[in-house]
Design a protein around this motif. Structure first.
Motif, PDB file in Angstrom:
ATOM      1  N   UNK A  90      -0.004   8.359  -8.252  1.00 28.72           N
ATOM      2  CA  UNK A  90      -1.400   8.406  -7.816  1.00 28.72           C
ATOM      3  C   UNK A  90      -1.720   7.360  -6.760  1.00 28.72           C
ATOM      4  N   UNK A  91      -0.786   6.422  -6.520  1.00 28.91           N
ATOM      5  CA  UNK A  91      -0.995   5.389  -5.499  1.00 28.91           C
ATOM      6  C   UNK A  91       0.249   5.285  -4.609  1.00 28.91           C
ATOM      7  N   UNK A  92       0.689   6.391  -4.011  1.00 27.99           N
ATOM      8  CA  UNK A  92       1.955   6.392  -3.283  1.00 27.99           C
ATOM      9  C   UNK A  92       1.982   5.469  -2.070  1.00 27.99           C
ATOM     10  N   UNK A  93       0.819   5.185  -1.491  1.00 30.36           N
ATOM     11  CA  UNK A  93       0.775   4.316  -0.312  1.00 30.36           C
ATOM     12  C   UNK A  93       0.767   2.834  -0.671  1.00 30.36           C
ATOM     13  N   UNK A  94       0.720   2.541  -1.965  1.00 29.65           N
ATOM     14  CA  UNK A  94       0.680   1.143  -2.410  1.00 29.65           C
ATOM     15  C   UNK A  94       1.957   0.708  -3.105  1.00 29.65           C
ATOM     16  N   UNK A  95       2.839   1.648  -3.425  1.00 26.50           N
ATOM     17  CA  UNK A  95       4.028   1.329  -4.214  1.00 26.50           C
ATOM     18  C   UNK A  95       5.306   1.568  -3.404  1.00 26.50           C
ATOM     19  N   UNK A  96       6.399   0.960  -3.888  1.00 31.92           N
ATOM     20  CA  UNK A  96       7.703   1.168  -3.306  1.00 31.92           C
ATOM     21  C   UNK A  96       8.490   2.208  -4.082  1.00 31.92           C
ATOM     22  N   UNK A  97       9.763   2.328  -3.747  1.00 32.02           N
ATOM     23  CA  UNK A  97      10.616   3.319  -4.393  1.00 32.02           C
ATOM     24  C   UNK A  97      10.779   3.063  -5.884  1.00 32.02           C
ATOM     25  N   UNK A  98      10.581   1.812  -6.298  1.00 35.16           N
ATOM     26  CA  UNK A  98      10.722   1.463  -7.711  1.00 35.16           C
ATOM     27  C   UNK A  98       9.458   1.743  -8.527  1.00 35.16           C
ATOM     28  N   UNK A  99       8.412   2.247  -7.876  1.00 33.53           N
ATOM     29  CA  UNK A  99       7.165   2.551  -8.562  1.00 33.53           C
ATOM     30  C   UNK A  99       6.247   1.371  -8.763  1.00 33.53           C
ATOM     31  N   UNK A 100       6.661   0.197  -8.341  1.00 29.97           N
ATOM     32  CA  UNK A 100       5.825  -0.997  -8.441  1.00 29.97           C
ATOM     33  C   UNK A 100       5.033  -1.190  -7.158  1.00 29.97           C
ATOM     34  N   UNK A 101       3.932  -1.910  -7.259  1.00 27.37           N
ATOM     35  CA  UNK A 101       3.172  -2.266  -6.066  1.00 27.37           C
ATOM     36  C   UNK A 101       4.058  -3.060  -5.120  1.00 27.37           C
ATOM     37  N   UNK A 102       3.899  -2.835  -3.831  1.00 28.71           N
ATOM     38  CA  UNK A 102       4.735  -3.495  -2.836  1.00 28.71           C
ATOM     39  C   UNK A 102       4.740  -5.000  -3.055  1.00 28.71           C
ATOM     40  N   UNK A 103       5.898  -5.607  -2.915  1.00 26.03           N
ATOM     41  CA  UNK A 103       6.041  -7.026  -3.264  1.00 26.03           C
ATOM     42  C   UNK A 103       5.410  -7.949  -2.237  1.00 26.03           C
ATOM     43  N   UNK A 104       5.495  -7.614  -0.949  1.00 27.47           N
ATOM     44  CA  UNK A 104       5.045  -8.505   0.118  1.00 27.47           C
ATOM     45  C   UNK A 104       3.538  -8.350   0.329  1.00 27.47           C
ATOM     46  N   UNK A 105       2.733  -9.362   0.008  1.00 28.38           N
ATOM     47  CA  UNK A 105       1.281  -9.221   0.183  1.00 28.38           C
ATOM     48  C   UNK A 105       0.863  -9.031   1.635  1.00 28.38           C
ATOM     49  N   UNK A 106       1.618  -9.596   2.582  1.00 35.10           N
ATOM     50  CA  UNK A 106       1.276  -9.400   3.996  1.00 35.10           C
ATOM     51  C   UNK A 106       1.430  -7.931   4.382  1.00 35.10           C
ATOM     52  N   UNK A 107       2.453  -7.297   3.850  1.00 40.08           N
ATOM     53  CA  UNK A 107       2.655  -5.870   4.127  1.00 40.08           C
ATOM     54  C   UNK A 107       1.522  -5.044   3.534  1.00 40.08           C
ATOM     55  N   UNK A 149      -5.508 -10.966  -2.557  1.00 41.98           N
ATOM     56  CA  UNK A 149      -5.797  -9.734  -1.818  1.00 41.98           C
ATOM     57  C   UNK A 149      -7.195  -9.192  -2.102  1.00 41.98           C
ATOM     58  N   UNK A 150      -7.882  -9.758  -3.085  1.00 43.16           N
ATOM     59  CA  UNK A 150      -9.267  -9.340  -3.313  1.00 43.16           C
ATOM     60  C   UNK A 150     -10.173  -9.726  -2.147  1.00 43.16           C
ATOM     61  N   UNK A 151      -9.684 -10.596  -1.248  1.00 44.45           N
ATOM     62  CA  UNK A 151     -10.493 -11.023  -0.101  1.00 44.45           C
ATOM     63  C   UNK A 151     -10.364 -10.090   1.096  1.00 44.45           C
ATOM     64  N   UNK A 152      -9.467  -9.119   1.036  1.00 43.78           N
ATOM     65  CA  UNK A 152      -9.264  -8.198   2.151  1.00 43.78           C
ATOM     66  C   UNK A 152     -10.592  -7.500   2.488  1.00 43.78           C
ATOM     67  N   UNK A 153     -10.914  -7.349   3.765  1.00 43.43           N
ATOM     68  CA  UNK A 153     -12.187  -6.716   4.142  1.00 43.43           C
ATOM     69  C   UNK A 153     -12.403  -5.328   3.549  1.00 43.43           C
ATOM     70  N   UNK A 154     -11.319  -4.591   3.307  1.00 39.85           N
ATOM     71  CA  UNK A 154     -11.452  -3.260   2.721  1.00 39.85           C
ATOM     72  C   UNK A 154     -11.517  -3.301   1.204  1.00 39.85           C
ATOM     73  N   UNK A 155     -11.245  -4.454   0.617  1.00 40.08           N
ATOM     74  CA  UNK A 155     -11.132  -4.563  -0.835  1.00 40.08           C
ATOM     75  C   UNK A 155     -12.305  -5.311  -1.458  1.00 40.08           C
ATOM     76  N   UNK A 156     -12.732  -6.399  -0.835  1.00 39.77           N
ATOM     77  CA  UNK A 156     -13.732  -7.260  -1.465  1.00 39.77           C
ATOM     78  C   UNK A 156     -15.006  -6.530  -1.864  1.00 39.77           C
ATOM     79  N   UNK A 157     -15.599  -5.697  -0.994  1.00 37.47           N
ATOM     80  CA  UNK A 157     -16.836  -5.034  -1.426  1.00 37.47           C
ATOM     81  C   UNK A 157     -16.651  -4.189  -2.683  1.00 37.47           C
ATOM     82  N   UNK A 158     -15.498  -3.537  -2.801  1.00 40.01           N
ATOM     83  CA  UNK A 158     -15.224  -2.721  -3.987  1.00 40.01           C
ATOM     84  C   UNK A 158     -15.055  -3.608  -5.212  1.00 40.01           C
ATOM     85  N   UNK A 159     -14.267  -4.668  -5.070  1.00 38.97           N
ATOM     86  CA  UNK A 159     -14.014  -5.581  -6.189  1.00 38.97           C
ATOM     87  C   UNK A 159     -15.305  -6.239  -6.650  1.00 38.97           C
TER      88      UNK A 159
END
Length: 293
Positions: A90-107, A149-159
């Motif tokens: 359900x979150x394919x653009x946020x996870x890697x091949x291992x099914x975990x959220x991408x490790x690199x926060x900058x990415x 990452x809660x400070x991201x401009x696309x994330x903070x208003x939602x959080x």
């Protein structure tokens, strides 16, 4: 008639110079982190902890929190370097091949900036993490972010909106101040602190409008994973009025270079740290003690 000594002492007691919130991140990540949080609150200066709701030791952490009502527990929102709450499909653009959220926060930061699909998935994952916290039945002290990452401009208003609706008292807005930047270890942490600090200061108005409390200064980025007693003892004399948050990563076992570690635990337990805070006139507190915006 002679005044009662207790009443006389109360009348002459000075108000604190300021309040200090001392928070442990990554509660629920492991049994070692959970054990460190319990001990640092019981025997040290820890006042709060931030819960990783997809952590491997979540159930143990929730039981610990229920048995420790004096510990203020918030949500440690994770959009990187953790397991998602939602199924990975359900979150394919946020996870890697291992099914975990991408490790690199900058990415992750860049993906959220460039992909509308990633932003939609992030909004659903944020809602799922808030809902999982609420399902624990614990009062929601505050919200902060894994790798901030809660400070991201696309994330903070939602959080921030979700946090306010869930009854959160506060939100972490990590501004350390320019004087802290030369102390960064490693040096690149100064860049992280400057960028995140600029974002944090920009979100203060939004937090106020939602009634979310926040500390005037937040220390922990420039020395993440290395908030040892020596650093805290050098920092305390520079803390002034208002509210300051110190966030650490205590654990009973070594972890990543900038993550959970026994040195942070030792700092929280060091009686010299408590004595320094008291000598400075700083009172230990939680977000609930801060004035509403």
């Amino acid at each position: 008639m002679r005044a009662d000594p207790a009443a006389r002492a109360q009348a002459t007691a000075r108000p604190p110079l300021g309040h200090v919130l001392v928070t442990a991140d990554d509660l629920g990540a492991s049994t070692e982190v959970n054990a460190a949080v319990a001990r640092a609150h019981r025997d040290g200066v820890l006042t709060g902890a931030s819960l990783l709701v997809a952590g491997d030791a979540l159930d143990e952490a929730v039981a610990l929190a229920r048995a420790t009502p004096g510990l203020a527990v918030g949500l440690h929102l994770a959009l990187a370097d953790a397991r998602p709450v939602l199924p990975s499909r359900e979150v394919p653009h946020l996870v890697g091949a291992d099914g975990r959220l991408l490790q690199d926060p900058a990415r992750v930061f860049l993906r959220l900036a460039s992909s509308a699909a990633a932003r939609r998935e992030a909004a659903r994952e944020i809602a799922a993490q808030v809902d999982r916290f609420v399902a624990t039945g614990l009062p929601l002290s505050h919200v902060d972010g894994h790798h901030h990452l809660h400070l991201h401009p696309a994330v903070f208003p939602v959080v921030a909106e979700r946090a306010a609706r869930a009854g959160a008292r506060g939100i972490r807005l990590p501004w350390e101040g320019l004087a802290a930047l030369p102390e960064a270890r490693p040096r690149r942490a100064a860049i992280d602190a400057a960028v995140l600090g600029a974002l944090a200061r920009g979100w203060r108005g939004a937090a106020r409008r939602l009634g979310l409390r926040f500390a005037d200064r937040v220390h922990g980025i420039v020395r993440s994973g290395a908030m040892d007693a020596a650093y805290l003892l050098a920092l305390v004399p520079r803390l002034g009025g208002g509210a300051t948050e110190l966030f650490l990563h205590p654990s009973t076992a070594p972890g990543d270079a900038r993550g959970p570690n026994p040195r942070d635990l030792a700092a929280l337990l060091d009686p010299a740290v408590r004595a320094a805070l008291e000598a400075r006139g700083l009172a230990l507190a939680t977000y609930a003690a801060l004035e509403r915006p």
